[in-house]
Design an enzyme around this catalytic site. Structure first.
Site: not given
Ligand SMILES: OC[C@H]1NNC[C@@H](O)[C@@H]1O
Length: 457
Positions: A172, A356
């Site tokens: 991300e 995710e």
């Molecule tokens: O907010 C939930 C998830 N989103 N993507 C990155 C993760 O590290 C977060 O916990």
């Protein structure tokens, strides 16, 4: 919970990979154990006021010590894969140069235990916890970060490639930049319209350098994980349509375009104006590397309108009839189908994993025994969310998308960054006082989905 379509329609392709995801700083604890160096999150969370209740990753889920128990739990749940991240500063305490063998050994043991239990490891090199020593040298604002990251990747490739066959460079990059350099809600907590484009671009340069380093060493697969949040216009006005283009370019195209097309969307210059530099072509040649897959992290959509805001001049319109999670995200499964078909339509038929997907809903801090005397956590809202989103993936597969697997976020309740331990995403409940793990109803349900390759949906 049941879907109108015939359950048989819900079977996923043979070999579809069902798993769960976590990240080092969110679950491991013991951030400075065995010669590790501090990361920017060790530093940020210990800075007063930066996290809810002053929560830190000092203990988290104590996974650094309970890793074998957690792999056993994954096995019991029937997971076929486990996506985790490596803490860079455990491996290279100063970020470059000296390797901390004890840190490398931790991940080597974890990988061996996963493989011994028939669970495929998916390893993320960077999930937000840059060594503090490199932040002291400018962090993602220093163009040398591409070399630093490639060096770190090379150490990991040489140690684990072959046992690890699916590698991810970054998790991300949008969140890293927007949170860490524009709005300051995440480490390293900067707030600069001028720094954000530089950090973002350097992250993608580092991604390219790490892929190049992999191609010189590695014999398996490597990809990039991005969070995608589809944007839908609040009205059919030209202003809202323009707002959607800005928000979509900023959050969704800003990373996949350079990685897969070697360009940036033009809206970014409109958004950042004088703060958007001119980049040399050589940078785009570095960033655009052949990838074996894209990881898509999906949580929600945003209904977007033209508004006065910094720096996008867009706003999000809450949906009166919508269902919202504890993090204020609308439950919108169709957005996942739309996201996956958008990736296919814009970038071609690249294999994808949902790396995710999940939801924070209220769960009690303690899992109480039920009538059988077993600890139980009822989480129907999370089960419904997962069922609908896995169904949305099946719709995307039916529409021709090459989706290879699904990693639920998250295996364990964990440290939700600046929100501390206030948000529970796990399919397994963690009692932070005792470190007891209790599979929630959603975990029991997910085990059946895995065992039936989706038919149980
Ligand atoms: O907010 C939930 C998830 N989103 N993507 C990155 C993760 O590290 C977060 O916990």
């Amino acid at each position: 919970m049941t879907d109108s379509r015939n359950a048989a329609d819900r079977t996923f392709p043979n070999g579809f990979l069902w798993g769960a995801a976590t990240a080092a700083h969110q679950i491991e604890g013991s951030p400075m154990a065995d010669g590790a160096g501090p990361s920017i999150w060790t530093r940020f969370a210990h800075t007063p006021g930066m996290t809810l209740n002053g929560d830190t990753g000092d203990v988290a889920c104590d996974h650094y010590r309970r890793w074998k128990e957690d792999v056993k739990l994954m096995k019991e749940l029937g997971l076929q894969a486990y996506r985790f991240s490596v803490s860079w500063s455990r491996i290279l305490p100063e970020g470059t140069g000296r390797v901390n063998q004890a840190g490398l050994d931790f991940y080597s043991r974890l990988v061996d235990e996963l493989l011994a239990n028939g669970i495929e490891p998916l390893l993320t090199l960077y999930h937000w916890d840059m060594p503090a020593a490199l932040d002291d040298r400018g962090g993602w604002l220093n163009r040398d970060c591409a070399d630093w990251f490639a060096e770190y990747g090379q150490v990991m490739y040489r140690a684990l490639d072959g046992r690890v066959k699916k590698w991810v460079t970054l998790n991300e990059p949008w969140v890293i930049t927007d949170g860490g350099y524009l709005h300051g809600a995440l480490a390293p907590g900067h707030r600069s319209r001028f720094e954000a484009p530089i950090a973002s671009h350097n992250l993608m340069r580092a991604h390219g350098a790490a892929v190049q380093a992999y191609r010189a060493e590695g014999k398996h697969e490597i990809g990039l994980v991005v969070n995608i949040e589809p944007k839908y216009a609040a009205t059919d006005s030209a202003e809202d349509a323009a707002a959607v283009k800005r928000a979509h370019a900023y959050m969704n195209e800003q990373y996949l375009d350079p990685a897969l097309l070697g360009t940036y969307p033009p809206e970014l210059r409109e958004i950042f104006g004088e703060a958007w530099p001119e980049w040399p072509q050589a940078d785009f040649d570095l960033i655009k590397q052949k990838l074996d897959f894209i990881g898509v992290n999906y949580y929600t959509r945003s209904v977007t309108k033209d508004a006065v805001s910094y720096p996008l001049n867009t706003g999000v319109v809450r949906q009166p009839s919508g269902t919202y999670t504890e993090t204020g995200w609308e439950v919108f499964p169709q957005g996942l189908t739309d996201t996956l078909t958008w990736v296919k339509d814009r970038y071609g038929d690249i294999p994808m994993y949902i790396t995710e997907n999940g939801a924070a809903f209220f769960d009690p801090p303690v899992a109480e025994p039920d009538s059988t005397g077993q600890r139980r956590v009822r989480d129907p809202l999370r089960m419904d969310y997962l069922q609908k989103h896995i169904g949305a993936i099946h719709d995307a597969i039916q529409a021709g998308c090459d989706i290879r697997g699904y990693m639920v976020w998250s295996l364990l309740d964990n440290l939700e960054w600046s929100l501390g331990y206030s948000k529970r995403f796990g399919v397994v409940h963690v009692n932070y006082a005792t470190q007891d793990r209790t599979p929630k109803d959603s975990a029991r349900w997910y085990s059946k989905v895995i065992a039936s390759n989706g038919k149980f949906l």
